[in-house]
Write a protein that holds these residues in place. Sequence first.
Motif, mmCIF file in Angstrom:
data_model
loop_
_atom_site.group_PDB
_atom_site.id
_atom_site.type_symbol
_atom_site.label_atom_id
_atom_site.label_comp_id
_atom_site.label_asym_id
_atom_site.label_seq_id
_atom_site.Cartn_x
_atom_site.Cartn_y
_atom_site.Cartn_z
ATOM 1 N N MET A 1 0.417 -1.263 -0.125
ATOM 2 C CA MET A 1 -0.419 0.207 0.172
ATOM 3 C C MET A 1 0.780 1.270 -0.260
ATOM 4 O O MET A 1 0.643 2.163 -0.345
ATOM 5 N N LEU A 2 1.479 1.195 1.259
ATOM 6 C CA LEU A 2 2.502 2.234 0.802
ATOM 7 C C LEU A 2 3.385 2.799 -0.286
ATOM 8 O O LEU A 2 3.277 4.092 -0.937
ATOM 9 N N ARG A 3 4.443 1.729 -1.075
ATOM 10 C CA ARG A 3 4.398 1.598 -2.833
ATOM 11 C C ARG A 3 3.646 2.398 -3.493
ATOM 12 O O ARG A 3 4.155 3.489 -4.357
ATOM 13 N N SER A 4 2.431 2.175 -2.936
ATOM 14 C CA SER A 4 0.813 2.397 -4.134
ATOM 15 C C SER A 4 1.173 3.943 -3.881
ATOM 16 O O SER A 4 0.343 4.774 -4.544
ATOM 17 N N VAL A 5 0.699 4.330 -2.791
ATOM 18 C CA VAL A 5 1.285 6.014 -2.360
ATOM 19 C C VAL A 5 1.690 6.830 -3.711
ATOM 20 O O VAL A 5 1.346 7.795 -3.859
ATOM 21 N N LEU B 1 1.320 9.649 -5.551
ATOM 22 C CA LEU B 1 1.923 10.523 -5.734
ATOM 23 C C LEU B 1 2.212 11.384 -6.704
ATOM 24 O O LEU B 1 1.846 12.612 -7.167
ATOM 25 N N ASP B 2 2.497 10.892 -7.531
ATOM 26 C CA ASP B 2 3.627 11.262 -8.855
ATOM 27 C C ASP B 2 2.858 10.646 -10.027
ATOM 28 O O ASP B 2 3.093 11.817 -10.647
ATOM 29 N N LYS B 3 1.913 10.276 -9.700
ATOM 30 C CA LYS B 3 1.022 10.322 -11.173
ATOM 31 C C LYS B 3 -0.412 11.291 -11.556
ATOM 32 O O LYS B 3 -0.649 11.965 -11.974
ATOM 33 N N THR B 4 -0.926 11.595 -9.978
ATOM 34 C CA THR B 4 -2.094 12.186 -9.804
ATOM 35 C C THR B 4 -1.664 13.499 -9.487
ATOM 36 O O THR B 4 -1.842 14.585 -9.825
ATOM 37 N N ASP B 5 -1.026 13.712 -7.944
ATOM 38 C CA ASP B 5 -0.973 14.771 -7.172
ATOM 39 C C ASP B 5 -0.185 15.515 -7.152
ATOM 40 O O ASP B 5 -0.107 16.387 -8.029
ATOM 41 N N LEU C 1 5.348 19.610 -5.337
ATOM 42 C CA LEU C 1 4.803 18.171 -4.654
ATOM 43 C C LEU C 1 5.457 17.541 -6.107
ATOM 44 O O LEU C 1 6.733 16.200 -5.471
ATOM 45 N N ALA C 2 5.937 17.727 -6.479
ATOM 46 C CA ALA C 2 6.149 17.125 -8.331
ATOM 47 C C ALA C 2 7.895 17.222 -8.349
ATOM 48 O O ALA C 2 8.501 15.858 -8.472
ATOM 49 N N SER C 3 8.432 18.251 -7.356
ATOM 50 C CA SER C 3 9.888 18.109 -7.504
ATOM 51 C C SER C 3 10.341 17.532 -6.650
ATOM 52 O O SER C 3 11.139 16.637 -6.083
ATOM 53 N N ASN C 4 9.993 17.593 -5.102
ATOM 54 C CA ASN C 4 10.092 16.769 -3.856
ATOM 55 C C ASN C 4 9.681 15.243 -3.919
ATOM 56 O O ASN C 4 10.673 14.005 -3.631
ATOM 57 N N ALA C 5 8.703 14.380 -5.189
ATOM 58 C CA ALA C 5 8.289 13.681 -5.292
ATOM 59 C C ALA C 5 9.333 13.237 -5.707
ATOM 60 O O ALA C 5 10.376 11.725 -5.802
ATOM 61 N N LYS C 6 9.644 13.349 -6.777
ATOM 62 C CA LYS C 6 10.991 13.159 -8.013
ATOM 63 C C LYS C 6 12.210 12.690 -6.969
ATOM 64 O O LYS C 6 13.046 12.138 -7.125
#
Length: 100
Positions: free
Chosen positions: A1-5, A9-13, A20-25
Amino acid sequence: MLRSVGHVLDKTDAVSSSRLASNAKKWWISIKASKPEPTIFWEFTEKERNLVLKESEIRAGQSATVVIVGVRDRGLAAGQKSEPILLTEARPEVAYSYQK
């Protein structure tokens, strides 16, 4: 579940927030660069995510041995089968186990 989140975050949020995109990347780049550490991520989170999402298999589970007078059996994950064990003289103590 954690990995799915992480995927959400990457593909939707991340589409609605460049921060958010920059931090996730940045996080994903750093976690890939540190492979195989942290072990909990690569050996559990990533593997379980792939099994659940790509192969519809759930391996993680918890088991408890419960004693009923004269018979003993284990609680198992969905789909697993067990045969009750007839007790002889000594009654075992309750035991818990975790599998991954």
